[in-house]
Design an enzyme around this catalytic site. Structure first.
Site, PDB file in Angstrom:
ATOM      1  N   ASP A 194     -44.865-103.451  28.005  1.00 20.49           N
ATOM      2  CA  ASP A 194     -44.355-102.959  29.276  1.00 20.49           C
ATOM      3  C   ASP A 194     -42.832-103.129  29.185  1.00 20.49           C
ATOM      4  O   ASP A 194     -42.344-103.892  28.338  1.00 20.49           O
ATOM      5  CB  ASP A 194     -44.954-103.798  30.410  1.00 20.49           C
ATOM      6  CG  ASP A 194     -44.347-103.472  31.749  1.00 20.49           C
ATOM      7  OD1 ASP A 194     -44.256-102.277  32.086  1.00 20.49           O
ATOM      8  OD2 ASP A 194     -43.938-104.403  32.465  1.00 20.49           O
ATOM      9  N   LEU A 195     -42.095-102.428  30.014  1.00 21.26           N
ATOM     10  CA  LEU A 195     -40.628-102.519  29.923  1.00 21.26           C
ATOM     11  C   LEU A 195     -40.031-103.470  30.969  1.00 21.26           C
ATOM     12  O   LEU A 195     -39.491-104.534  30.631  1.00 21.26           O
ATOM     13  CB  LEU A 195     -40.023-101.124  30.089  1.00 21.26           C
ATOM     14  CG  LEU A 195     -38.500-101.040  30.101  1.00 21.26           C
ATOM     15  CD1 LEU A 195     -37.902-101.424  28.758  1.00 21.26           C
ATOM     16  CD2 LEU A 195     -38.052 -99.615  30.468  1.00 21.26           C
ATOM     17  N   ASP A 196     -40.170-103.066  32.248  1.00 16.83           N
ATOM     18  CA  ASP A 196     -39.551-103.825  33.335  1.00 16.83           C
ATOM     19  C   ASP A 196     -40.238-105.189  33.489  1.00 16.83           C
ATOM     20  O   ASP A 196     -41.429-105.259  33.749  1.00 16.83           O
ATOM     21  CB  ASP A 196     -39.678-103.031  34.655  1.00 16.83           C
ATOM     22  CG  ASP A 196     -38.909-101.712  34.599  1.00 16.83           C
ATOM     23  OD1 ASP A 196     -37.783-101.713  34.102  1.00 16.83           O
ATOM     24  OD2 ASP A 196     -39.448-100.692  35.058  1.00 16.83           O
ATOM     25  N   THR A 216     -35.254-105.613  35.003  1.00 15.46           N
ATOM     26  CA  THR A 216     -34.680-104.561  35.846  1.00 15.46           C
ATOM     27  C   THR A 216     -35.086-104.719  37.305  1.00 15.46           C
ATOM     28  O   THR A 216     -34.585-103.987  38.155  1.00 15.46           O
ATOM     29  CB  THR A 216     -35.131-103.176  35.353  1.00 15.46           C
ATOM     30  OG1 THR A 216     -36.485-103.298  34.974  1.00 15.46           O
ATOM     31  CG2 THR A 216     -34.293-102.688  34.210  1.00 15.46           C
ATOM     32  N   LYS A 245     -43.584-104.848  41.687  1.00 18.27           N
ATOM     33  CA  LYS A 245     -43.710-104.994  40.224  1.00 18.27           C
ATOM     34  C   LYS A 245     -44.838-104.136  39.670  1.00 18.27           C
ATOM     35  O   LYS A 245     -45.988-104.270  40.097  1.00 18.27           O
ATOM     36  CB  LYS A 245     -44.036-106.455  39.877  1.00 18.27           C
ATOM     37  CG  LYS A 245     -42.823-107.311  39.635  1.00 18.27           C
ATOM     38  CD  LYS A 245     -43.279-108.608  39.009  1.00 18.27           C
ATOM     39  CE  LYS A 245     -42.170-109.609  38.894  1.00 18.27           C
ATOM     40  NZ  LYS A 245     -42.707-110.911  38.447  1.00 18.27           N
ATOM     41  N   GLY A 246     -44.509-103.272  38.736  1.00 20.19           N
ATOM     42  CA  GLY A 246     -45.530-102.456  38.087  1.00 20.19           C
ATOM     43  C   GLY A 246     -46.015-101.293  38.935  1.00 20.19           C
ATOM     44  O   GLY A 246     -46.873-100.524  38.524  1.00 20.19           O
ATOM     45  N   VAL A 247     -45.474-101.175  40.139  1.00 17.64           N
ATOM     46  CA  VAL A 247     -45.920-100.151  41.085  1.00 17.64           C
ATOM     47  C   VAL A 247     -45.045 -98.899  40.950  1.00 17.64           C
ATOM     48  O   VAL A 247     -43.832 -99.007  40.763  1.00 17.64           O
ATOM     49  CB  VAL A 247     -45.821-100.749  42.522  1.00 17.64           C
ATOM     50  CG1 VAL A 247     -46.087 -99.712  43.572  1.00 17.64           C
ATOM     51  CG2 VAL A 247     -46.766-101.930  42.659  1.00 17.64           C
ATOM     52  N   ARG A 249     -42.849 -95.416  41.717  1.00 16.17           N
ATOM     53  CA  ARG A 249     -41.716 -95.224  42.635  1.00 16.17           C
ATOM     54  C   ARG A 249     -42.199 -94.820  44.041  1.00 16.17           C
ATOM     55  O   ARG A 249     -41.765 -95.373  45.044  1.00 16.17           O
ATOM     56  CB  ARG A 249     -40.789 -94.151  42.070  1.00 16.17           C
ATOM     57  CG  ARG A 249     -39.451 -94.103  42.775  1.00 16.17           C
ATOM     58  CD  ARG A 249     -38.586 -92.989  42.205  1.00 16.17           C
ATOM     59  NE  ARG A 249     -38.406 -93.112  40.760  1.00 16.17           N
ATOM     60  CZ  ARG A 249     -37.914 -92.160  39.981  1.00 16.17           C
ATOM     61  NH1 ARG A 249     -37.549 -91.008  40.505  1.00 16.17           N
ATOM     62  NH2 ARG A 249     -37.790 -92.335  38.681  1.00 16.17           N
ATOM     63  N   SER A 291     -44.876 -97.877  29.908  1.00 14.58           N
ATOM     64  CA  SER A 291     -44.181 -98.205  31.159  1.00 14.58           C
ATOM     65  C   SER A 291     -44.423 -97.154  32.234  1.00 14.58           C
ATOM     66  O   SER A 291     -44.563 -95.970  31.938  1.00 14.58           O
ATOM     67  CB  SER A 291     -42.678 -98.294  30.879  1.00 14.58           C
ATOM     68  OG  SER A 291     -41.938 -98.327  32.076  1.00 14.58           O
ATOM     69  N   ALA A 292     -44.420 -97.601  33.479  1.00 14.87           N
ATOM     70  CA  ALA A 292     -44.565 -96.681  34.616  1.00 14.87           C
ATOM     71  C   ALA A 292     -43.248 -95.981  34.935  1.00 14.87           C
ATOM     72  O   ALA A 292     -43.213 -94.999  35.668  1.00 14.87           O
ATOM     73  CB  ALA A 292     -45.023 -97.461  35.843  1.00 14.87           C
ATOM     74  N   SER A 293     -42.158 -96.473  34.371  1.00 14.29           N
ATOM     75  CA  SER A 293     -40.835 -95.993  34.773  1.00 14.29           C
ATOM     76  C   SER A 293     -40.474 -94.636  34.170  1.00 14.29           C
ATOM     77  O   SER A 293     -40.698 -94.379  32.992  1.00 14.29           O
ATOM     78  CB  SER A 293     -39.770 -97.014  34.363  1.00 14.29           C
ATOM     79  OG  SER A 293     -38.486 -96.481  34.629  1.00 14.29           O
ATOM     80  N   LYS A 294     -39.882 -93.804  35.017  1.00 21.00           N
ATOM     81  CA  LYS A 294     -39.372 -92.518  34.529  1.00 21.00           C
ATOM     82  C   LYS A 294     -37.993 -92.706  33.906  1.00 21.00           C
ATOM     83  O   LYS A 294     -37.413 -91.772  33.372  1.00 21.00           O
ATOM     84  CB  LYS A 294     -39.300 -91.515  35.685  1.00 21.00           C
ATOM     85  CG  LYS A 294     -40.684 -91.157  36.199  1.00 21.00           C
ATOM     86  CD  LYS A 294     -40.655 -90.077  37.250  1.00 21.00           C
ATOM     87  CE  LYS A 294     -42.103 -89.674  37.548  1.00 21.00           C
ATOM     88  NZ  LYS A 294     -42.263 -88.865  38.727  1.00 21.00           N
ATOM     89  N   LYS A 342     -50.893 -97.394  36.373  1.00 18.42           N
ATOM     90  CA  LYS A 342     -51.614 -98.638  36.153  1.00 18.42           C
ATOM     91  C   LYS A 342     -52.175 -99.076  37.518  1.00 18.42           C
ATOM     92  O   LYS A 342     -51.485 -98.871  38.514  1.00 18.42           O
ATOM     93  CB  LYS A 342     -50.664 -99.737  35.640  1.00 18.42           C
ATOM     94  CG  LYS A 342     -49.999 -99.409  34.298  1.00 18.42           C
ATOM     95  CD  LYS A 342     -48.895-100.412  33.992  1.00 18.42           C
ATOM     96  CE  LYS A 342     -48.073 -99.977  32.776  1.00 18.42           C
ATOM     97  NZ  LYS A 342     -46.928-100.827  32.487  1.00 18.42           N
ATOM     98  N   GLU A 370     -47.585-107.663  29.222  1.00 18.30           N
ATOM     99  CA  GLU A 370     -47.397-107.177  30.606  1.00 18.30           C
ATOM    100  C   GLU A 370     -47.009-108.293  31.562  1.00 18.30           C
ATOM    101  O   GLU A 370     -47.485-109.415  31.414  1.00 18.30           O
ATOM    102  CB  GLU A 370     -48.745-106.636  31.110  1.00 18.30           C
ATOM    103  CG  GLU A 370     -48.857-105.152  31.201  1.00 18.30           C
ATOM    104  CD  GLU A 370     -47.969-104.495  32.236  1.00 18.30           C
ATOM    105  OE1 GLU A 370     -47.425-105.174  33.113  1.00 18.30           O
ATOM    106  OE2 GLU A 370     -47.815-103.269  32.154  1.00 18.30           O
ATOM    107  N   ASP A 371     -46.177-107.960  32.543  1.00 19.12           N
ATOM    108  CA  ASP A 371     -45.813-108.970  33.554  1.00 19.12           C
ATOM    109  C   ASP A 371     -46.451-108.692  34.914  1.00 19.12           C
ATOM    110  O   ASP A 371     -46.251-109.466  35.845  1.00 19.12           O
ATOM    111  CB  ASP A 371     -44.289-109.047  33.729  1.00 19.12           C
ATOM    112  CG  ASP A 371     -43.752-107.837  34.468  1.00 19.12           C
ATOM    113  OD1 ASP A 371     -44.203-106.706  34.176  1.00 19.12           O
ATOM    114  OD2 ASP A 371     -42.890-108.014  35.345  1.00 19.12           O
TER     115      ASP A 371
END
Ligand code: BG6
Ligand code: MG
Length: 219
Positions: free
Chosen positions: A9-11, A17, A45-47, A49, A114-117, A145, A169-170
């Protein structure tokens, strides 16, 4: 079975971030009259946008049309991108870089899930793009996720069976996604929120490939 792939995972795993997401959501909150605290930020977290925006509006007891929500989410992202553009290698979390190097030297594939765009922008800012054999981010996945799609897609891009992959994962939703993908799930961070993980580590500061191999063979 041999370990072939590590998915990160990234963030909150590679970089912190969450503080920039917080600043941007708080700024949006101020603009529309919602008080948004650091404690509230934990819920994001992990949610995704859009889901994050729904939570912010719920906190403020506000309702908006889909069109208005789109504009608010875009505004938040514009501010967020301003913050992450200032990032550099000093923001890589402790121990991450040597761990990625160990994996690479051992021939274990590395992927991002990651969920991030904004994942690619962030990896570029912190000069880590070249370590990743595959990048699956919020622009690619259609299901957030805890749906396992983000991780199963990474494994299939690298022709690796799920059973030979480990996920770091966090967020609880990410741990659930990894388990649903039939991958080993290693929680990074808080033992209270990551209870379902196969193992929990505080971070990568004292974590080596040898440690991972021990966990892998004991499973
Ligand atoms: C996740 C973060 O990685 O990405 C969430 O933990 C964030 O807090 C989500 O909302 C989506 O990120 P972005 O950059 O596409 O808004
Ligand atoms: Mg995360």
């Amino acid at each position: 079975m041999e370990l072939k792939l590590a998915i990160f995972d990234l963030d909150g795993v590679i970089v912190d971030t969450a503080k920039y997401h917080f600043l941007a959501w708080q700024r949006l909150g101020r603009e529309i009259g919602v008080e948004f605290t650091r404690t509230d930020n934990e819920r994001l977290k992990g949610v995704s946008r859009m889901r994050s925006l729904d939570i912010l509006l719920e906190i403020g007891g506000q309702e908006r049309s889909d069109q208005e929500k789109e504009a608010l989410a875009n505004q938040k992202n514009t501010w967020y991108v301003e913050y992450i553009r200032q990032m550099d290698t000093s923001e890589i979390l402790p121990g991450v870089l040597p761990f990625l190097e160990e994996l690479r030297d051992a021939g274990i594939k590395i992927a991002l899930g990651s969920a991030s765009k904004n994942a690619k922008t962030i990896l570029e800012r912190v000069s880590l793009s070249d370590y990743f054999d595959a990048i699956v981010d919020g622009n690619v996945v259609s299901k957030a996720k805890p749906d396992p799609q983000v991780f199963t897609l990474a494994a299939s891009m690298l022709s690796t069976p799920s059973q030979q992959a480990v996920v770091f994962e966090d967020a609880q939703a990410g741990i659930e996604a990894a388990l649903r993908a039939q991958m080993m799930a290693i929680g990074v961070g808080d033992p209270e929120t990551l209870q379902d993980a196969d193992t929990i580590i505080p971070g990568f500061a004292d974590f080596t490939l040898e440690d991972l191999r021990k966990i892998w063979s004991a499973r």
